[in-house]
Design an enzyme around this catalytic site. Structure first.
Site, mmCIF file in Angstrom:
data_model
loop_
_atom_site.group_PDB
_atom_site.id
_atom_site.type_symbol
_atom_site.label_atom_id
_atom_site.label_comp_id
_atom_site.label_asym_id
_atom_site.label_seq_id
_atom_site.Cartn_x
_atom_site.Cartn_y
_atom_site.Cartn_z
ATOM 1 C CD GLU A 154 -8.820 1.159 7.778
ATOM 2 O OE1 GLU A 154 -8.813 0.246 8.629
ATOM 3 O OE2 GLU A 154 -8.168 2.212 7.905
ATOM 4 C CG HIS A 179 -6.002 -2.339 8.938
ATOM 5 N ND1 HIS A 179 -6.084 -1.224 9.748
ATOM 6 C CD2 HIS A 179 -4.666 -2.507 8.702
ATOM 7 C CE1 HIS A 179 -4.872 -0.744 9.962
ATOM 8 N NE2 HIS A 179 -3.993 -1.513 9.343
ATOM 9 C CG ASN A 213 -9.022 -1.272 12.109
ATOM 10 O OD1 ASN A 213 -8.123 -1.966 11.627
ATOM 11 N ND2 ASN A 213 -9.424 -0.145 11.536
ATOM 12 C CG ASP A 237 -0.292 -0.484 2.493
ATOM 13 O OD1 ASP A 237 0.954 -0.361 2.613
ATOM 14 O OD2 ASP A 237 -0.991 -0.996 3.376
#
Length: 251
Positions: free
Chosen positions: A142, A137, A135, A67
């Site tokens: 996400e 990811h 979280n 990314d």
């Protein structure tokens, strides 16, 4: 899925580097997927150290970034391309031209995403390194991301931006958007290696590895892959109900 609990963060980095070394030495030319973030600094430093000692060569390796932030200047040291250049390209024999990533400065980001998706698929990633967010990811997929997602522009969760703020100078906020490989893109790699360290990773690790496969925990998609190794330290493994499949002894 193989779960390895290392004695501590340093041992986790060494074990992850062992897996990368075996992979790189297993073929004449290799395509390696690289993740960044605090957890990955240890494994990347260990890999670089082995190259500097002559124990490992990346001369025939191509690396592909998972990314990249959108909105940073081309030379911003907080970009993932700059980070990988600093941690892996400069201290090793990896060619600068062998590092590939999406171009977040392309005026047409959607065309850029489509192009990078094609390049990653053509590369046939042999081993993909992964971290996991608090979280749940993976890369910048996400919660709520489709398990069939491909490379695309995403808006970053506020929790992700808060977690990543430590990598930016004081008073500087992380970008709100990024380009990320999709979950389906990541699952195309032949082997996956997830590294997670620290107590904040305990809940997402347990949910990803032992909970249901769900869009609300993107990393749970790892359960769909046939060849996954997970390396964790004891704090990150604290909420796992099952015993690790492979204990890791201190060297």
């Amino acid at each position: 899925m193989r779960i390895v609990v290392a004695p501590d963060r340093a041992a986790a980095a060494q074990h992850a580097a062992d897996i990368v070394e075996r992979f790189v030495n297993s073929a004449v030319a290799t395509a390696l997927g690289i993740a960044t973030g605090e957890t990955m600094e240890g494994p990347l430093a260990e890999i670089a150290g082995r190259c500097q000692r002559g124990a490992l060569s990346l001369a025939h390796t191509e690396v592909y970034l998972l990314d990249e932030y959108v909105g940073l200047k081309p030379d911003d040291p907080c970009s993932f391309a700059s980070t990988v250049n600093r941690l892996l390209v400069q201290p090793t024999d990896l060619s600068p031209g062998a590092m590939h990533g999406p171009n977040p400065h392309n005026p047409d980001l959607y065309a850029e995403c489509a192009d990078y998706e094609r390049r990653v698929r053509a590369a046939r990633i042999g081993l993909q390194l992964l971290g996991i967010g608090t979280n749940g990811h993976i890369a910048f997929n996400e919660p709520g991301s489709s398990l069939a997602s491909s490379t695309r522009v995403v808006q970053l969760n506020e929790q992700t931006r808060s977690d990543n703020a430590r990598a930016f100078p004081d008073g500087t906020c992380p970008p709100r958007a990024a380009i990320t490989q999709g979950i389906a893109t990541i699952l195309l790699a032949r082997k996956l290696l997830l590294v997670a360290c620290g107590q904040p990773k305990a809940r997402p690790v347990a949910r990803a590895l032992e909970g249901p496969v769900t869009r609300s925990v993107p990393a749970s998609a790892l359960q769909l892959h046939p060849d996954v190794t997970v390396v964790v330290d004891p704090p990150a493994a604290a909420l796992l109900a099952d015993e690790p499949s492979q204990p890791c002894r201190q060297a």
